[in-house]
Motif scaffolding. Sequence first.
Motif, short mmCIF file in Angstrom:
data_model
loop_
_atom_site.label_atom_id
_atom_site.label_comp_id
_atom_site.label_asym_id
_atom_site.label_seq_id
_atom_site.Cartn_x
_atom_site.Cartn_y
_atom_site.Cartn_z
N ALA A 137 -8.14 -9.67 -13.26
CA ALA A 137 -8.34 -8.23 -13.48
C ALA A 137 -7.06 -7.38 -13.52
O ALA A 137 -7.10 -6.26 -14.00
CB ALA A 137 -9.26 -7.68 -12.39
N GLY A 138 -5.97 -7.84 -12.98
CA GLY A 138 -4.76 -7.03 -12.97
C GLY A 138 -4.56 -6.29 -11.66
O GLY A 138 -5.37 -6.36 -10.74
N SER A 139 -3.46 -5.55 -11.59
CA SER A 139 -2.99 -4.96 -10.33
C SER A 139 -3.92 -3.88 -9.77
O SER A 139 -4.12 -3.79 -8.55
CB SER A 139 -1.59 -4.38 -10.51
N LEU A 140 -4.49 -3.03 -10.63
CA LEU A 140 -5.30 -1.90 -10.15
C LEU A 140 -6.53 -2.39 -9.38
O LEU A 140 -6.77 -1.96 -8.24
CB LEU A 140 -5.73 -1.02 -11.33
N HIS A 141 -7.29 -3.28 -9.99
CA HIS A 141 -8.51 -3.77 -9.34
C HIS A 141 -8.19 -4.73 -8.19
O HIS A 141 -8.97 -4.83 -7.23
CB HIS A 141 -9.42 -4.44 -10.37
N THR A 142 -7.06 -5.41 -8.29
CA THR A 142 -6.64 -6.27 -7.18
C THR A 142 -6.32 -5.43 -5.95
O THR A 142 -6.72 -5.77 -4.82
CB THR A 142 -5.40 -7.09 -7.57
N ALA A 143 -5.63 -4.31 -6.16
CA ALA A 143 -5.32 -3.41 -5.04
C ALA A 143 -6.59 -2.88 -4.40
O ALA A 143 -6.70 -2.78 -3.17
CB ALA A 143 -4.44 -2.26 -5.53
N SER A 144 -7.57 -2.55 -5.24
CA SER A 144 -8.85 -2.05 -4.72
C SER A 144 -9.56 -3.11 -3.90
O SER A 144 -10.22 -2.81 -2.90
CB SER A 144 -9.74 -1.58 -5.88
#
Length: 401
Positions: free
Chosen positions: A153-160
Amino acid sequence: MIKQRQLSSFVEHIILIGLLGTIMLPQIHIGIGISLITPMSFILIRVLLLNYRYVSINKFVIIYSFILFVMFCAIVNSYLVLNIEETYRDYMELFRYMQILPYLLVINLINYETFNKKLKIYMMVSVLFILLIVFLEVTNIANTAYYIGMVYAGSLHTASMLDATRRIIATGSDPNVGALILTFFILYFATRDRLDIAKKIVLILLFSSLLLTQSRTLLIGLVTSYIIYILLISKYHLVVKAIFILGALFSIILFIYIFNLNYIILGFQMALEGENHSLNVRLMNAVMGYERFIESPYLGWGPSKAIFSTIIDSEYVLIMQRYGLLGIGMYLILLSSIFHFSYKLLGISENAVWLFLFTIVGLFMMLTNNFFSGYQTNSMIFLLLILNLSLVKNLKENNAN
């Protein structure tokens, strides 16, 4: 005859690898994102070129071909009439839709009985894999959640997923897509005639995973489809149906309490008060999409990725903005055709029930995300359509004999 059976078996495996593999495995990025659906599509084209007499032309092939034609016209219109800057990314959007077509053209090479047996095996392997991924996302053993999130998913959803919200993605490109994938498996098990204890446990684990994606849209869609299933499709007495529905609603409330998922209730409260940021953003995008639709109502603006954001949230708005009235009309024909097709088969096959209910869920998914245009999401609906088209072919062959 032996050669045809071998060819059919090969095609059935290619379809399952392409469509199920796309929702299980992440894209490979080589300048553009490539998922398994793409190379398998080219293999099917090769098969069709060598065995053109087996090409299947049915109403869904025709409808989908018209959708592709409308999309192409919208792109040309955006360049020639609206003076939008040309970009290969617009054509890649068209290609992403086109790669589904070979899967629909090989129906005549599918044997429903063998295809359905293969599907059962692939589904069991897939569900065990997705539950393993969910387990690693939830527990984050050896920081595996971070690596899984970045790959899928990439960084944004990983951070979430890693912060206080802990919103998992399963094998999706974002939490909502992950929720749809989980719903796909939930409905598979929920529509089977008989479930042993092990499969009931799997069903509970899948539903628990769905809640952890924190997708309110998919939760509403699943509950709605379940209520429709109980009321319209199941053969239980009316009192039993009422007990089932109340039990389902109570179970959801219990799950929310057990998993401390108060975000579900809070989100609805904030929406009613006009303070739900996510909902407000979607409403703003809907207004902008409508304004653009008014400016070019018949063929829309095409993808126009040179000037417009690729993130529109709602697929209803996306179709309206990109493909205008012609696009809206073609998608309404596609949706109504799928509903009518699956409804006629409800009393014949549990796979038709699966398609019917998943399409209902898709109507909700289209409110906040992509369903037909997502590289993962469209794999599921067309796999179910292909499965049921092969069933109809099998029934016609049996009647003919």
